[in-house]
Scaffold this motif. Structure first.
Motif, PDB file in Angstrom:
ATOM      1  N   LEU A  38      -3.352   9.801  -6.101  1.00 29.50           N
ATOM      2  CA  LEU A  38      -2.340  10.109  -5.089  1.00 29.50           C
ATOM      3  C   LEU A  38      -1.180  10.909  -5.689  1.00 29.50           C
ATOM      4  CD1 LEU A  38      -2.143   6.699  -3.154  1.00 29.50           C
ATOM      5  CD2 LEU A  38      -3.525   8.708  -2.646  1.00 29.50           C
ATOM      6  N   ARG A  39      -0.771  10.518  -6.867  1.00 26.69           N
ATOM      7  CA  ARG A  39       0.332  11.237  -7.513  1.00 26.69           C
ATOM      8  C   ARG A  39      -0.061  12.679  -7.817  1.00 26.69           C
ATOM      9  NH1 ARG A  39       2.356   6.442 -11.728  1.00 26.69           N
ATOM     10  NH2 ARG A  39       3.282   5.096 -10.129  1.00 26.69           N
ATOM     11  N   HIS A  40      -1.246  12.886  -8.363  1.00 26.28           N
ATOM     12  CA  HIS A  40      -1.688  14.239  -8.687  1.00 26.28           C
ATOM     13  C   HIS A  40      -1.880  15.086  -7.427  1.00 26.28           C
ATOM     14  CE1 HIS A  40      -2.862  12.658 -12.773  1.00 26.28           C
ATOM     15  NE2 HIS A  40      -2.328  13.811 -13.085  1.00 26.28           N
ATOM     16  N   ASP A  41      -2.469  14.489  -6.409  1.00 18.26           N
ATOM     17  CA  ASP A  41      -2.688  15.240  -5.175  1.00 18.26           C
ATOM     18  C   ASP A  41      -1.382  15.705  -4.552  1.00 18.26           C
ATOM     19  OD1 ASP A  41      -5.377  14.896  -5.499  1.00 18.26           O
ATOM     20  OD2 ASP A  41      -5.639  13.439  -3.894  1.00 18.26           O
ATOM     21  N   LEU A  42      -0.395  14.834  -4.566  1.00 22.17           N
ATOM     22  CA  LEU A  42       0.898  15.210  -3.996  1.00 22.17           C
ATOM     23  C   LEU A  42       1.523  16.348  -4.796  1.00 22.17           C
ATOM     24  CD1 LEU A  42       3.152  14.680  -1.932  1.00 22.17           C
ATOM     25  CD2 LEU A  42       4.159  13.090  -3.581  1.00 22.17           C
ATOM     26  N   ILE A  43       1.487  16.256  -6.118  1.00 23.60           N
ATOM     27  CA  ILE A  43       2.056  17.308  -6.968  1.00 23.60           C
ATOM     28  C   ILE A  43       1.382  18.642  -6.694  1.00 23.60           C
ATOM     29  CG2 ILE A  43       2.248  18.136  -9.347  1.00 23.60           C
ATOM     30  CD1 ILE A  43       2.602  15.184 -10.180  1.00 23.60           C
ATOM     31  N   HIS A  44       0.066  18.646  -6.679  1.00 30.34           N
ATOM     32  CA  HIS A  44      -0.662  19.900  -6.475  1.00 30.34           C
ATOM     33  C   HIS A  44      -0.392  20.485  -5.090  1.00 30.34           C
ATOM     34  CE1 HIS A  44      -3.689  18.422  -9.738  1.00 30.34           C
ATOM     35  NE2 HIS A  44      -2.620  18.971 -10.253  1.00 30.34           N
ATOM     36  N   GLN A  45      -0.321  19.629  -4.084  1.00 31.66           N
ATOM     37  CA  GLN A  45      -0.100  20.130  -2.731  1.00 31.66           C
ATOM     38  C   GLN A  45       1.317  20.670  -2.557  1.00 31.66           C
ATOM     39  OE1 GLN A  45      -1.761  17.704   0.229  1.00 31.66           O
ATOM     40  NE2 GLN A  45      -1.257  19.084   1.906  1.00 31.66           N
ATOM     41  N   GLN A  46       2.302  19.954  -3.083  1.00 30.98           N
ATOM     42  CA  GLN A  46       3.683  20.425  -2.978  1.00 30.98           C
ATOM     43  C   GLN A  46       3.885  21.714  -3.761  1.00 30.98           C
ATOM     44  OE1 GLN A  46       4.928  18.977  -0.535  1.00 30.98           O
ATOM     45  NE2 GLN A  46       6.324  17.337  -1.144  1.00 30.98           N
TER      46      GLN A  46
END
Length: 400
Positions: free
Chosen positions: A124-132
């Protein structure tokens, strides 16, 4: 006749006073509106229109056995993704389970559940970083071959990053984010390290920026990279207390403190300037005096322009707010869980970031500083899912 004149004079005086009050209140109100308009401009990056639409499209409900205490992202990820396919829990073979006691079976199950939950947290943390990074900043990961020169130009920023050749990982320390604890771990591993590792560098906490370019690029590309972050307001307070209350390394920070006092304390005496001990508000005003200036001391510099999390992939993202749990998982993944335990930061963390301490310091500052501080560290709020305080009191009452 005299009575009428006195009454008339009294009425005139009362009306004059009333008119004066109305004009004064109107002027004050207009001034407040102007101040609000100026401040509102600073909040634009954080309005809901800036949240990627894909984050509002579908709801994702995190399984109850994977909900952890800490950031709102881990508590409720109900606005971000489609439901991922869950991996089934691994099952021990029958010939193995028959030999295990009930206590051992329960412990194995709990450990497996913990690992699954932490894997989800990291995802979840990585996905949020990549999407933002993609949606808000149009940034993506660099290629170590094609972007070699650009990455090498950032080498100086890795002053506080240390590598371990035996376990092939790099801890990218952010100062005031449990950095001393990681330094203890890296030093301890070095003393237990292999002869070849000890021969390759003089001590454990040897900065990778001192490596030659080839080794620097090789390790940064191939080693497991660990990055820990912290709620920005708590980190700023910790930095201030460390240097201007507890006076650690004060001879170095004293001249900077004197500059802060000269810049923001009206009528400061020579003795006050010479003390080198600014108030918390003077310290914060110094940090936001130029919104375009992204440099400054590493104890309070925004990490977005330091470790470039949009362009360099960090394999594990930890948070100081959940450091004990994150470190336990990361230690196991990099293979040092049998050798080291993460030094407790609970006492220091509570002392630096407790609601009482946050309130003591932040309640003394001017509200106009809040949006300016948020703007200065906006990427950390957006990439790492920290709650943005909209009012002064929310700095110490909200959950990070």
């Amino acid at each position: 006749m005299k009575i009428r004149r006195k009454l008339a004079l009294g009425v005139v005086v009362v009306l004059s006073i009333a008119l004066f009050i109305i004009v004064d209140v109107t002027t004050l109100w207009r001034r407040r509106i102007d101040e609000y308009a100026d401040t509102a401009e600073l909040w634009k990056p954080f309005r809901m229109v800036d949240v990627p639409r894909s984050l509002q499209a579908q709801k994702f409900v995190l399984p109850s056995n994977m909900i952890m205490s800490g950031s709102p992202l881990e508590k409720s990820y109900n606005t971000t993704r489609k439901t991922p396919t869950q991996r089934p829990a691994p099952v021990l073979p029958e010939h193995v389970t028959e030999k295990l006691s009930p206590v051992t079976k329960k412990a194995w199950s709990a450990e497996d559940e913990f690992s699954q939950r932490m894997e989800m947290v990291q995802k979840l943390r990585h996905d949020l970083i990549h999407q933002q990074c993609r949606d808000l900043y149009n940034l993506s990961l660099l290629d170590f071959q094609k972007d070699r020169e650009k990455i090498l130009s950032w080498k100086t920023f890795y002053e506080h990053a240390y590598a371990n050749d035996d376990f092939k990982f790099i801890i990218c320390r952010v100062l005031k984010v449990g950095s001393f604890s990681w330094r203890q771990v890296i030093r301890s591993l070095y003393t237990k390290g292999s002869p070849s590792f000890k021969k390759s560098q003089p001590f454990g906490d040897y900065s990778i920026r001192e490596y030659d370019n080839g080794r620097f690029l090789r390790d940064l590309q191939n080693y497991t990279k660990v990055l820990f972050v912290r709620e920005p307001f708590a980190r700023l307070l910790s930095g201030y207390r460390d240097k201007y209350v507890e006076l650690r390394h004060f001879p170095y920070y004293k001249p900077i403190g004197s500059e802060m006092i000269k810049a923001f304390r009206k009528g400061a005496t020579r003795a006050e300037i010479a003390s080198g001990k600014p108030t918390f508000e003077e310290f914060l005003r110094w940090l936001v005096r130029n919104q375009e200036d992204r440099t400054g001391d590493y104890h309070w510099r925004p990490l977005f322009d330091w470790y470039h999390p949009c362009e360099i992939h960090y394999d594990y993202i930890g948070k100081l707010e959940t450091a004990t749990e994150d470190a336990k998982y990361i230690f196991k993944k990099i293979g040092i869980d049998k050798l080291e335990t993460y030094p407790s930061t609970e006492t220091h963390h509570t002392f630096s970031s407790s609601q009482d301490v946050m309130k003591k310091y932040y309640s003394q500052i001017s509200p106009d500083l809040i949006p300016r501080l948020v703007s200065k560290h906006k990427e950390e709020f957006l990439l790492f899912n920290y709650t943005v305080p909209l009012t002064l009191s929310e700095v110490w009452t909200r959950k990070p």
